[in-house]
Design a protein around this motif. Structure first.
Motif, mmCIF file in Angstrom:
data_model
loop_
_atom_site.group_PDB
_atom_site.id
_atom_site.type_symbol
_atom_site.label_atom_id
_atom_site.label_comp_id
_atom_site.label_asym_id
_atom_site.label_seq_id
_atom_site.Cartn_x
_atom_site.Cartn_y
_atom_site.Cartn_z
ATOM 1 N N ASN A 1 -37.037 -16.212 64.936
ATOM 2 C CA ASN A 1 -36.618 -14.988 64.268
ATOM 3 C C ASN A 1 -37.216 -14.891 62.860
ATOM 4 O O ASN A 1 -36.494 -14.735 61.877
ATOM 5 C CB ASN A 1 -35.089 -14.926 64.205
ATOM 6 N N PRO A 2 -38.550 -14.939 62.759
ATOM 7 C CA PRO A 2 -39.174 -14.910 61.434
ATOM 8 C C PRO A 2 -38.947 -13.585 60.700
ATOM 9 O O PRO A 2 -38.969 -13.542 59.476
ATOM 10 C CB PRO A 2 -40.661 -15.121 61.736
ATOM 11 N N HIS A 3 -38.691 -12.524 61.442
ATOM 12 C CA HIS A 3 -38.482 -11.198 60.854
ATOM 13 C C HIS A 3 -37.220 -11.123 59.993
ATOM 14 O O HIS A 3 -37.078 -10.222 59.186
ATOM 15 C CB HIS A 3 -38.445 -10.127 61.951
ATOM 16 N N HIS A 4 -36.316 -12.074 60.133
ATOM 17 C CA HIS A 4 -35.092 -12.071 59.322
ATOM 18 C C HIS A 4 -35.309 -12.680 57.936
ATOM 19 O O HIS A 4 -34.466 -12.521 57.061
ATOM 20 C CB HIS A 4 -33.967 -12.838 60.022
ATOM 21 N N GLY A 5 -36.415 -13.402 57.741
ATOM 22 C CA GLY A 5 -36.716 -13.997 56.446
ATOM 23 C C GLY A 5 -35.902 -15.233 56.099
ATOM 24 O O GLY A 5 -35.826 -15.632 54.943
ATOM 25 N N TYR A 6 -35.307 -15.878 57.095
ATOM 26 C CA TYR A 6 -34.484 -17.050 56.847
ATOM 27 C C TYR A 6 -35.307 -18.220 56.277
ATOM 28 O O TYR A 6 -34.789 -19.037 55.517
ATOM 29 C CB TYR A 6 -33.782 -17.523 58.119
ATOM 30 N N GLN A 7 -36.565 -18.326 56.682
ATOM 31 C CA GLN A 7 -37.405 -19.462 56.294
ATOM 32 C C GLN A 7 -37.469 -19.629 54.783
ATOM 33 O O GLN A 7 -37.554 -20.749 54.282
ATOM 34 C CB GLN A 7 -38.811 -19.296 56.884
ATOM 35 N N ALA A 8 -37.391 -18.544 54.028
ATOM 36 C CA ALA A 8 -37.442 -18.608 52.567
ATOM 37 C C ALA A 8 -36.272 -19.375 51.972
ATOM 38 O O ALA A 8 -36.345 -19.845 50.831
ATOM 39 C CB ALA A 8 -37.505 -17.202 51.975
ATOM 40 N N TYR A 9 -35.198 -19.523 52.734
ATOM 41 C CA TYR A 9 -33.991 -20.191 52.254
ATOM 42 C C TYR A 9 -33.866 -21.621 52.768
ATOM 43 O O TYR A 9 -32.937 -22.334 52.409
ATOM 44 C CB TYR A 9 -32.754 -19.397 52.660
ATOM 45 N N ILE A 10 -34.811 -22.030 53.611
ATOM 46 C CA ILE A 10 -34.754 -23.351 54.240
ATOM 47 C C ILE A 10 -35.621 -24.341 53.468
ATOM 48 O O ILE A 10 -36.768 -24.052 53.142
ATOM 49 C CB ILE A 10 -35.246 -23.289 55.710
ATOM 50 N N GLU A 11 -35.047 -25.503 53.183
ATOM 51 C CA GLU A 11 -35.800 -26.606 52.579
ATOM 52 C C GLU A 11 -35.908 -27.718 53.599
ATOM 53 O O GLU A 11 -34.986 -27.978 54.358
ATOM 54 C CB GLU A 11 -35.097 -27.122 51.327
ATOM 55 N N ASP A 12 -37.051 -28.381 53.600
ATOM 56 C CA ASP A 12 -37.271 -29.495 54.561
ATOM 57 C C ASP A 12 -36.539 -30.739 54.150
ATOM 58 O O ASP A 12 -36.254 -31.038 53.074
ATOM 59 C CB ASP A 12 -38.750 -29.798 54.702
#
Length: 130
Positions: A119-130
Motif C-alpha cells: 500500500n505505497p499510495h498511503h505514504g506509510y513508508q515515510a513514518y517507518i524506521e528500519d
C-alpha cells in the motif's frame, strides 16, 4: 459448492463488474466484527470476532520505544477468520494512528511490513524506521 471465501470473492467480483460497491471485505462476519477499537491503555488495536462459539478477538499490539516512536509488534487473527481482511483492517488502523500522531514506527510484524509494501499510495513508508 464453493467454499465460503470463494463465494465471497465471486460475489465481490460480480458487484465490481456491475459497477456496484464491493461491499464488506469481512465477508461472512457480522457488522460488529468490522469495528477496530484502539485500546490505548493496553496498547493494541482490537477487532472482536464471533464465530458461534466463545467470543474471540483479532489483535495488533504495539509498544512505545520513546514518546514519539512506537514499535508495531504483532498481529494475531484466529484461524477461522484469516484471509477475510481482518489483519489488513488492524494494520491500516495502526498505521493511520502512526500518521495522525506523527510518530515514527519500527515494524516487527511480518504482516504489517507486507501491508506497508503493498500500500505505497498511503505514504506509510515515510513514518517507518528500519
Amino acid at each position: 459448492m464453493l467454499p465460503r471465501n470463494c463465494l465471497c470473492n465471486l460475489r465481490r467480483a460480480q458487484r465490481l463488474a456491475a459497477g456496484k460497491p464491493s461491499g464488506s471485505q469481512f465477508c461472512g462476519l457480522s457488522a460488529e466484527a468490522k469495528r477496530v477499537v484502539h485500546d490505548r491503555q493496553q496498547r493494541r488495536f482490537v477487532v472482536r470476532l464471533d464465530g458461534g462459539g466463545p467470543e474471540r478477538s483479532a489483535v495488533l499490539s504495539y509498544a512505545y520505544r520513546t514518546d514519539r516512536h512506537v514499535q508495531l509488534l504483532s498481529t494475531v487473527v484466529p484461524e477461522p477468520f484469516r484471509g477475510k481482511g481482518v489483519a489488513a483492517q488492524l494494520a491500516k488502523a495502526a498505521l493511520d494512528f502512526v500518521v495522525e500522531e506523527q510518530l515514527k514506527a519500527t515494524v516487527s510484524c511480518w504482516y504489517i511490513q507486507k501491508y506497508v509494501k503493498e500500500n505505497p499510495h498511503h505514504g506509510y513508508q515515510a513514518y517507518i524506521e528500519d
